[in-house]
Design an enzyme around this catalytic site. Structure first.
Site, PDB file in Angstrom:
ATOM      1  N   CYS A  48       3.113   7.152  10.122  1.00 53.48           N
ATOM      2  CA  CYS A  48       3.032   7.810   8.810  1.00 53.48           C
ATOM      3  C   CYS A  48       4.211   8.742   8.553  1.00 53.48           C
ATOM      4  O   CYS A  48       4.138   9.642   7.710  1.00 53.48           O
ATOM      5  CB  CYS A  48       1.716   8.568   8.661  1.00 53.48           C
ATOM      6  SG  CYS A  48       0.277   7.496   8.847  1.00 53.48           S
ATOM      7  N   PHE A  90       4.742   3.714   8.020  1.00 51.44           N
ATOM      8  CA  PHE A  90       4.361   2.787   9.087  1.00 51.44           C
ATOM      9  C   PHE A  90       3.052   3.209   9.759  1.00 51.44           C
ATOM     10  O   PHE A  90       2.803   4.394   9.980  1.00 51.44           O
ATOM     11  CB  PHE A  90       5.447   2.728  10.173  1.00 51.44           C
ATOM     12  CG  PHE A  90       6.624   1.878   9.817  1.00 51.44           C
ATOM     13  CD1 PHE A  90       6.530   0.494   9.834  1.00 51.44           C
ATOM     14  CD2 PHE A  90       7.836   2.455   9.464  1.00 51.44           C
ATOM     15  CE1 PHE A  90       7.625  -0.299   9.509  1.00 51.44           C
ATOM     16  CE2 PHE A  90       8.937   1.680   9.141  1.00 51.44           C
ATOM     17  CZ  PHE A  90       8.830   0.300   9.158  1.00 51.44           C
ATOM     18  N   HIS A 146      -2.072  -1.417  13.515  1.00 51.57           N
ATOM     19  CA  HIS A 146      -3.439  -1.927  13.533  1.00 51.57           C
ATOM     20  C   HIS A 146      -3.597  -2.804  14.767  1.00 51.57           C
ATOM     21  O   HIS A 146      -2.666  -3.533  15.148  1.00 51.57           O
ATOM     22  CB  HIS A 146      -3.744  -2.768  12.295  1.00 51.57           C
ATOM     23  CG  HIS A 146      -3.669  -2.009  11.010  1.00 51.57           C
ATOM     24  ND1 HIS A 146      -4.315  -0.803  10.806  1.00 51.57           N
ATOM     25  CD2 HIS A 146      -3.024  -2.291   9.838  1.00 51.57           C
ATOM     26  CE1 HIS A 146      -4.071  -0.378   9.577  1.00 51.57           C
ATOM     27  NE2 HIS A 146      -3.284  -1.257   8.979  1.00 51.57           N
ATOM     28  N   ALA A 154      -6.002   6.906   9.528  1.00 48.31           N
ATOM     29  CA  ALA A 154      -4.925   6.807   8.536  1.00 48.31           C
ATOM     30  C   ALA A 154      -5.499   6.283   7.224  1.00 48.31           C
ATOM     31  O   ALA A 154      -6.443   5.489   7.216  1.00 48.31           O
ATOM     32  CB  ALA A 154      -3.832   5.871   9.038  1.00 48.31           C
ATOM     33  N   ARG A 205       0.833  -1.206   0.000  1.00 45.79           N
ATOM     34  CA  ARG A 205       0.000   0.000   0.000  1.00 45.79           C
ATOM     35  C   ARG A 205       0.862   1.248   0.000  1.00 45.79           C
ATOM     36  O   ARG A 205       2.060   1.209   0.286  1.00 45.79           O
ATOM     37  CB  ARG A 205      -0.921   0.009   1.228  1.00 45.79           C
ATOM     38  CG  ARG A 205      -0.160   0.102   2.531  1.00 45.79           C
ATOM     39  CD  ARG A 205      -1.030   0.534   3.700  1.00 45.79           C
ATOM     40  NE  ARG A 205      -0.306   0.397   4.964  1.00 45.79           N
ATOM     41  CZ  ARG A 205       0.609   1.238   5.432  1.00 45.79           C
ATOM     42  NH1 ARG A 205       0.949   2.302   4.713  1.00 45.79           N
ATOM     43  NH2 ARG A 205       1.200   1.027   6.594  1.00 45.79           N
ATOM     44  N   GLY A 206       0.228   2.385  -0.268  1.00 46.85           N
ATOM     45  CA  GLY A 206       0.931   3.652  -0.145  1.00 46.85           C
ATOM     46  C   GLY A 206       1.127   4.015   1.318  1.00 46.85           C
ATOM     47  O   GLY A 206       0.514   3.439   2.209  1.00 46.85           O
TER      48      GLY A 206
END
Length: 211
Positions: A176, A75, A78, A145, A71-72
């Protein structure tokens, strides 16, 4: 308009198992064998890295697994108490647009409207990815996010919203890639909501944006 199915994956879902599920379904949508769908997930604890990650942004992961994804983004964490939404949509279909920036903008609007329903004023901040909520005067914290990927105009990965997440887990990374940024959740902002109730609202708000 065909109503898109929302599928809730039960329990705390393993990230790699869910990723395989997504990728397999994306291939079916590309082949026109399956309709669009949206998975609602609550993962077991995991740090994931997007394609723009820097290894020094992984600070102290302890015994939490780290998974490098396609994915874009950078870090993120979750875990339980976080609603992760994986829309698998065909942007090449006649009722959509082959425009990734527009798709992300629609995702942002969808989540902002859903948070507004619960009395949380949420914002986009220039040069900072994700969705932000005001926590004090002139101070914002990230509450959601966004990290997506597209294959042959079919979307996957998606959005992670902190409902009652253990926010201390974000200290193991630079979320991020944004140093010194605050992280918040609905609970921390004084909004206590069951995941099932939150899911009802995001489904309602989805149908207003993605017509």
């Amino acid at each position: 308009m065909n109503m898109i199915r929302f599928i809730t994956i039960p329990d705390f879902a393993d990230y790699q198992v869910t990723l395989k599920l997504m990728e397999d379904y994306v291939n079916k949508v590309i082949s026109d064998h399956e309709p669009e769908i949206i998975y609602l997930v609550e993962h077991s604890e995991v740090y994931t890295a997007g394609t723009n990650y820097k290894q020094e942004e992984l600070l102290n992961y302890g015994d939490i697994p780290v998974i490098y994804t396609g994915r874009g983004g950078k870090f993120t964490f979750h875990g339980p108490g976080q609603r992760v939404i994986y829309p698998i949509l065909n942007l090449a279909s006649p009722n959509r647009h082959k425009d990734l920036k527009l798709y992300i903008k629609m995702l942002e609007e969808w989540i902002i409207n859903s948070l507004n329903y619960f009395g949380i004023k949420a914002y986009i901040i220039k040069d900072k990815v994700g969705i932000w909520a005001k926590v004090r005067k002139d101070e914002f914290a990230k509450i959601a996010a966004i990290g997506v990927r597209v294959r042959k105009w079919v979307t996957y990965h998606g959005v992670a919203i902190n409902i009652s997440t253990d926010l201390s887990k974000f200290s193991g990374i630079i979320p991020c890639g944004l140093e010194n940024s605050l992280i918040t959740s609905l609970n921390q902002l004084g909004i206590h909501v069951e995941m099932s109730e939150f899911d009802k609202i995001i489904q309602t708000e989805f149908n207003k944006i993605f017509k």
